[in-house]
Write a protein that holds these residues in place. Structure first.
Motif, PDB file in Angstrom:
ATOM      1  N   GLY A  89      31.645   7.615  48.908  1.00  0.00           N
ATOM      2  CA  GLY A  89      31.311   7.107  47.585  1.00  0.00           C
ATOM      3  C   GLY A  89      31.880   7.904  46.429  1.00  0.00           C
ATOM      4  N   VAL A  90      32.500   9.049  46.692  1.00  0.00           N
ATOM      5  CA  VAL A  90      33.110   9.863  45.634  1.00  0.00           C
ATOM      6  C   VAL A  90      34.403   9.199  45.157  1.00  0.00           C
ATOM      7  N   THR A  91      34.601   9.167  43.849  1.00  0.00           N
ATOM      8  CA  THR A  91      35.811   8.592  43.273  1.00  0.00           C
ATOM      9  C   THR A  91      36.862   9.675  43.065  1.00  0.00           C
ATOM     10  N   MET A  92      38.073   9.421  43.552  1.00  0.00           N
ATOM     11  CA  MET A  92      39.163  10.392  43.454  1.00  0.00           C
ATOM     12  C   MET A  92      40.367   9.757  42.764  1.00  0.00           C
ATOM     13  N   PRO A  93      40.957  10.424  41.777  1.00  0.00           N
ATOM     14  CA  PRO A  93      42.197   9.917  41.183  1.00  0.00           C
ATOM     15  C   PRO A  93      43.301   9.830  42.239  1.00  0.00           C
ATOM     16  N   LEU A  94      44.125   8.803  42.151  1.00  0.00           N
ATOM     17  CA  LEU A  94      45.210   8.650  43.111  1.00  0.00           C
ATOM     18  C   LEU A  94      46.418   9.509  42.758  1.00  0.00           C
ATOM     19  N   LEU A  95      46.511   9.937  41.504  1.00  0.00           N
ATOM     20  CA  LEU A  95      47.631  10.757  41.078  1.00  0.00           C
ATOM     21  C   LEU A  95      47.099  12.056  40.480  1.00  0.00           C
ATOM     22  N   GLY A  96      47.600  13.167  40.974  1.00  0.00           N
ATOM     23  CA  GLY A  96      47.143  14.459  40.474  1.00  0.00           C
ATOM     24  C   GLY A  96      48.293  15.429  40.328  1.00  0.00           C
ATOM     25  N   LEU A  97      47.989  16.605  39.823  1.00  0.00           N
ATOM     26  CA  LEU A  97      48.989  17.646  39.653  1.00  0.00           C
ATOM     27  C   LEU A  97      48.916  18.624  40.815  1.00  0.00           C
ATOM     28  N   GLY A  98      49.996  18.736  41.564  1.00  0.00           N
ATOM     29  CA  GLY A  98      50.089  19.758  42.595  1.00  0.00           C
ATOM     30  C   GLY A  98      50.465  21.082  41.970  1.00  0.00           C
ATOM     31  N   THR A  99      49.976  22.174  42.521  1.00  0.00           N
ATOM     32  CA  THR A  99      50.231  23.480  41.916  1.00  0.00           C
ATOM     33  C   THR A  99      50.909  24.470  42.861  1.00  0.00           C
ATOM     34  N   PHE A 100      51.450  23.993  43.972  1.00  0.00           N
ATOM     35  CA  PHE A 100      52.170  24.862  44.899  1.00  0.00           C
ATOM     36  C   PHE A 100      53.335  25.527  44.160  1.00  0.00           C
ATOM     37  N   HIS A 101      53.477  26.827  44.303  1.00  0.00           N
ATOM     38  CA  HIS A 101      54.524  27.631  43.654  1.00  0.00           C
ATOM     39  C   HIS A 101      54.302  27.816  42.156  1.00  0.00           C
ATOM     40  N   LEU A 102      53.193  27.328  41.626  1.00  0.00           N
ATOM     41  CA  LEU A 102      52.905  27.519  40.205  1.00  0.00           C
ATOM     42  C   LEU A 102      52.114  28.820  40.057  1.00  0.00           C
ATOM     43  N   ARG A 103      52.724  29.820  39.460  1.00  0.00           N
ATOM     44  CA  ARG A 103      52.111  31.148  39.388  1.00  0.00           C
ATOM     45  C   ARG A 103      52.115  31.674  37.955  1.00  0.00           C
ATOM     46  N   GLY A 104      51.169  32.552  37.667  1.00  0.00           N
ATOM     47  CA  GLY A 104      51.100  33.196  36.367  1.00  0.00           C
ATOM     48  C   GLY A 104      50.273  32.385  35.392  1.00  0.00           C
ATOM     49  N   LEU A 105      49.407  33.057  34.647  1.00  0.00           N
ATOM     50  CA  LEU A 105      48.482  32.366  33.763  1.00  0.00           C
ATOM     51  C   LEU A 105      49.201  31.535  32.700  1.00  0.00           C
ATOM     52  N   GLN A 106      50.296  32.052  32.160  1.00  0.00           N
ATOM     53  CA  GLN A 106      51.001  31.322  31.114  1.00  0.00           C
ATOM     54  C   GLN A 106      51.578  30.011  31.635  1.00  0.00           C
ATOM     55  N   ASP A 107      52.253  30.065  32.772  1.00  0.00           N
ATOM     56  CA  ASP A 107      52.856  28.858  33.331  1.00  0.00           C
ATOM     57  C   ASP A 107      51.792  27.862  33.791  1.00  0.00           C
ATOM     58  N   VAL A 108      50.728  28.379  34.411  1.00  0.00           N
ATOM     59  CA  VAL A 108      49.659  27.493  34.858  1.00  0.00           C
ATOM     60  C   VAL A 108      49.002  26.811  33.659  1.00  0.00           C
ATOM     61  N   THR A 109      48.721  27.576  32.618  1.00  0.00           N
ATOM     62  CA  THR A 109      48.079  27.019  31.428  1.00  0.00           C
ATOM     63  C   THR A 109      48.958  25.962  30.764  1.00  0.00           C
ATOM     64  N   GLN A 110      50.249  26.234  30.663  1.00  0.00           N
ATOM     65  CA  GLN A 110      51.171  25.266  30.064  1.00  0.00           C
ATOM     66  C   GLN A 110      51.202  23.962  30.854  1.00  0.00           C
ATOM     67  N   SER A 111      51.250  24.092  32.175  1.00  0.00           N
ATOM     68  CA  SER A 111      51.314  22.896  33.025  1.00  0.00           C
ATOM     69  C   SER A 111      50.018  22.102  32.975  1.00  0.00           C
ATOM     70  N   VAL A 112      48.884  22.786  33.036  1.00  0.00           N
ATOM     71  CA  VAL A 112      47.588  22.107  33.001  1.00  0.00           C
ATOM     72  C   VAL A 112      47.377  21.436  31.646  1.00  0.00           C
ATOM     73  N   ASP A 113      47.792  22.094  30.580  1.00  0.00           N
ATOM     74  CA  ASP A 113      47.668  21.523  29.242  1.00  0.00           C
ATOM     75  C   ASP A 113      48.465  20.230  29.134  1.00  0.00           C
ATOM     76  N   ALA A 114      49.695  20.258  29.607  1.00  0.00           N
ATOM     77  CA  ALA A 114      50.539  19.061  29.578  1.00  0.00           C
ATOM     78  C   ALA A 114      49.944  17.955  30.440  1.00  0.00           C
ATOM     79  N   ALA A 115      49.404  18.329  31.585  1.00  0.00           N
ATOM     80  CA  ALA A 115      48.831  17.339  32.497  1.00  0.00           C
ATOM     81  C   ALA A 115      47.595  16.678  31.895  1.00  0.00           C
ATOM     82  N   LEU A 116      46.702  17.477  31.345  1.00  0.00           N
ATOM     83  CA  LEU A 116      45.494  16.917  30.729  1.00  0.00           C
ATOM     84  C   LEU A 116      45.846  15.998  29.567  1.00  0.00           C
ATOM     85  N   ALA A 117      46.862  16.363  28.806  1.00  0.00           N
ATOM     86  CA  ALA A 117      47.238  15.595  27.620  1.00  0.00           C
ATOM     87  C   ALA A 117      47.707  14.189  27.961  1.00  0.00           C
TER      88      ALA A 117
END
Length: 291
Positions: free
Chosen positions: A16-44
């Motif tokens: 019964g849990v709802t899951m988005p079919l499209l998400g952001l993979g984070t393999f090889h995504l390292r470092g707070l700056q790069d992670v924050t930039q990517s997550v910010d763009a994804a959320l937007a």
């Protein structure tokens, strides 16, 4: 722009849990700056699922980024879906503590989905018979965490039909998701049918064949016809079959482009064009030899 399709952007899992079919993979995504930039763009641009793993070594950065960014986007923890995975080093009795460490690193009270990352234990040979017992022990710990509401859904990654059949003989909580390599050159038809018949949602990783498929003439032909990028066509190929995708990127423009897949459809002719050469092409790990 082509006519908007009626494809759903979410899937309801077998519990019964709802899951988005499209998400952001984070393999090889390292470092707070790069992670924050990517997550910010994804959320937007609308991403609400974020996929990580203990072995990616970025859970802490992802947790910090989400804690900082969710309020800025008018969102709360319940608006997003976080997946993490059990390290092969912790397969077995260490699964409970490993999951709790992931929660601590992410700064979360619960995970939306927790997966066994690999059917074998790190340091053991693939044909080691102890792998089966380690899988069973890990699953029992995950069931306990699920029932204690630390995890909203449990699943597996890189399991074969043999591993899945084995799991179903002993589990008391049915797996909700199977995450595997899946793309036109590795369509895994038998595995997809098994998932459909058993109510398990299939989720793809390496949808772009580690980038190799982006330059295939068949893919470029279909992309040109739809005025879309080759990555968008490959992602839609999976989504058309009800298979979730988690493309990874650190480039904000590419993150946005990968999400722009809901306004076109692929015809049966397109799907046939993208059917590959009939051979099995793996760009990642092959779990078939794991006992």
């Amino acid at each position: 722009m082509e006519k908007q399709t009626s494809f759903s952007e979410t899937v309801t899992l077998n519990n019964g849990v709802t899951m988005p079919l499209l998400g952001l993979g984070t393999f090889h995504l390292r470092g707070l700056q790069d992670v924050t930039q990517s997550v910010d763009a994804a959320l937007a641009c609308g991403y609400r699922l974020f996929d990580t793993a203990s072995v990616y070594r970025n859970e802490e950065e992802l947790g910090h980024a989400l804690h900082q960014l969710l309020p800025l986007h008018g969102l709360t923890r319940s608006d997003i879906f976080i997946t993490s995975k059990l390290s092969p080093a912790d397969l077995g009795k260490g699964a409970r503590e490993a999951c709790l460490r992931s929660l601590e690193r992410l700064g979360c009270e619960y995970l939306d989905l927790y997966l066994i990352h690999w059917p074998g234990r790190q340091g053991w040979k693939s044909d080691d018979a102890r792998n089966a017992k380690a899988r069973q022990e890990a699953w029992k710990s995950m069931e306990d965490l699920y029932e204690a509401r630390y995890i909203r859904a449990v699943g597996v990654s890189n399991y074969t039909e043999t591993h899945l059949a084995e799991l179903l003989t002993t589990c008391r909580v049915w797996p909700a998701v199977l995450q595997v390599e899946f793309h036109p050159w590795l369509p895994q038809k038998s595995l997809l049918n098994w998932c459909r018949e058993n109510g398990v949602s299939l989720q793809a990783y390496s949808s772009l064949g580690c980038g190799d498929l982006l330059n295939k003439e068949e893919v470029k032909k279909v992309a040109k016809a739809h005025r879309k990028t080759t990555s968008q066509v490959l992602l839609r190929w999976a989504l058309k079959q009800g298979v979730g995708v988690i493309p990874k990127s650190a480039d904000p423009s590419r993150i946005k482009s990968n999400f722009d897949v809901w306004d076109f459809d692929l015809s049966e002719e397109d799907m046939q064009e993208l059917s590959g050469d009939g051979k099995e092409h793996r760009y990642c790990w092959n779990p078939k030899g794991v006992a």
